[in-house]
Design a protein around this motif. Structure first.
Motif, PDB file in Angstrom:
ATOM      1  N   GLN A  39       0.845  -1.173   0.000  1.00 13.45           N
ATOM      2  CA  GLN A  39       0.000   0.000   0.000  1.00 13.45           C
ATOM      3  C   GLN A  39       0.889   1.234   0.000  1.00 13.45           C
ATOM      4  O   GLN A  39       1.603   1.493   0.968  1.00 13.45           O
ATOM      5  N   ALA A  40       0.835   1.965  -1.080  1.00 14.03           N
ATOM      6  CA  ALA A  40       1.582   3.202  -1.201  1.00 14.03           C
ATOM      7  C   ALA A  40       0.792   4.334  -0.557  1.00 14.03           C
ATOM      8  O   ALA A  40      -0.433   4.248  -0.414  1.00 14.03           O
ATOM      9  N   GLY A  42      -1.560   7.165   0.129  1.00 20.03           N
ATOM     10  CA  GLY A  42      -2.693   7.683  -0.601  1.00 20.03           C
ATOM     11  C   GLY A  42      -3.309   6.730  -1.602  1.00 20.03           C
ATOM     12  O   GLY A  42      -4.211   7.124  -2.348  1.00 20.03           O
ATOM     13  N   LYS A  43      -2.866   5.499  -1.630  1.00 15.82           N
ATOM     14  CA  LYS A  43      -3.378   4.533  -2.579  1.00 15.82           C
ATOM     15  C   LYS A  43      -3.952   3.321  -1.857  1.00 15.82           C
ATOM     16  O   LYS A  43      -3.690   3.089  -0.683  1.00 15.82           O
ATOM     17  N   GLN A  44      -4.722   2.543  -2.590  1.00 12.38           N
ATOM     18  CA  GLN A  44      -5.313   1.337  -2.033  1.00 12.38           C
ATOM     19  C   GLN A  44      -4.288   0.209  -1.986  1.00 12.38           C
ATOM     20  O   GLN A  44      -3.338   0.172  -2.761  1.00 12.38           O
ATOM     21  N   ARG A  45      -4.525  -0.701  -1.078  1.00 12.20           N
ATOM     22  CA  ARG A  45      -3.671  -1.863  -0.977  1.00 12.20           C
ATOM     23  C   ARG A  45      -3.875  -2.761  -2.191  1.00 12.20           C
ATOM     24  O   ARG A  45      -4.997  -2.968  -2.647  1.00 12.20           O
ATOM     25  N   GLU A  46      -2.796  -3.276  -2.712  1.00  9.16           N
ATOM     26  CA  GLU A  46      -2.870  -4.136  -3.874  1.00  9.16           C
ATOM     27  C   GLU A  46      -2.079  -5.416  -3.646  1.00  9.16           C
ATOM     28  O   GLU A  46      -1.085  -5.430  -2.924  1.00  9.16           O
ATOM     29  N   GLU A  89       7.284   1.888  -6.481  1.00 12.95           N
ATOM     30  CA  GLU A  89       6.993   0.744  -5.632  1.00 12.95           C
ATOM     31  C   GLU A  89       7.280   1.023  -4.160  1.00 12.95           C
ATOM     32  O   GLU A  89       7.266   0.105  -3.346  1.00 12.95           O
ATOM     33  N   ALA A  91       6.268   1.695  -0.713  1.00  6.98           N
ATOM     34  CA  ALA A  91       5.018   1.331  -0.060  1.00  6.98           C
ATOM     35  C   ALA A  91       5.312   0.562   1.214  1.00  6.98           C
ATOM     36  O   ALA A  91       6.446   0.178   1.480  1.00  6.98           O
TER      37      ALA A  91
END
Length: 127
Positions: A39-40, A42-46, A89, A91
Motif C-alpha cells: 500500500q503506497a 494515498g493509494k489502495q492496498r494491492e 513501488e 510502499a
C-alpha cells in the motif's frame, strides 16, 4: 491467535533489490496459501504476489519477472525477493493468508483471509 510479522524493508536506490520476510505464528489451522500486498501513500492496498499450497505462484503484471515469492514451510516463513525496484513501488508491504474464491465471469480471485493487518515493512525506493 495468528501473528504475521514482516521484516526486511528499508531504503534502496532504484534498480536495487530487497528481500522481505513474513514470519507466521499462532495459526490454529493449516495455511495453504499466502500473499504479499503493498500500500503506497494515498493509494489502495494491492496484491503483489501469492502462492498456493502446491507451489503455484501468481504475480501482479507490474512485478512479473522482477519479484519472486517463496516459502520455507519448516520456518513458517514467506519471502518476497524484489529486484530492479522502481520508485513507484515505495510502499508498506504486508503479508496475509489468502484464499481463492471463484467469481462468476472473472474466474478465480485472490482474497486476504485476515481483516487485521499488521504494521508491515516499509520499502522506500529512491530515484
Amino acid at each position: 491467535q495468528v501473528q504475521l510479522v514482516e521484516s526486511g524493508g528499508g531504503l534502496v536506490q532504484a534498480g536495487g533489490s530487497l528481500r522481505l520476510s513474513c514470519a507466521a505464528s499462532g495459526i490454529i489451522f493449516s495455511i495453504n496459501a499466502m500473499g504479499w500486498y503493498r500500500q503506497a501513500p494515498g493509494k489502495q492496498r494491492e496484491l503483489v504476489a501469492s502462492f498456493t499450497s502446491d507451489g503455484s505462484t501468481n504475480y501482479a503484471d507490474s512485478v512479473k519477472g522482477r519479484f519472486t515469492i517463496s516459502r520455507d514451510n519448516a520456518k513458517n516463513t514467506v519471502y518476497l525477493q524484489m529486484n530492479s525496484l522502481k520508485p513507484g513501488e515505495t510502499a508498506v508491504y504486508s503479508c496475509n493468508a489468502v484464499r481463492f474464491p471463484m467469481a462468476p465471469g472473472r474466474g478465480r480471485t485472490v482474497i486476504p483471509v485476515f481483516d487485521s493487518w499488521g504494521g508491515g515493512t516499509r520499502v522506500t525506493v529512491s530515484s
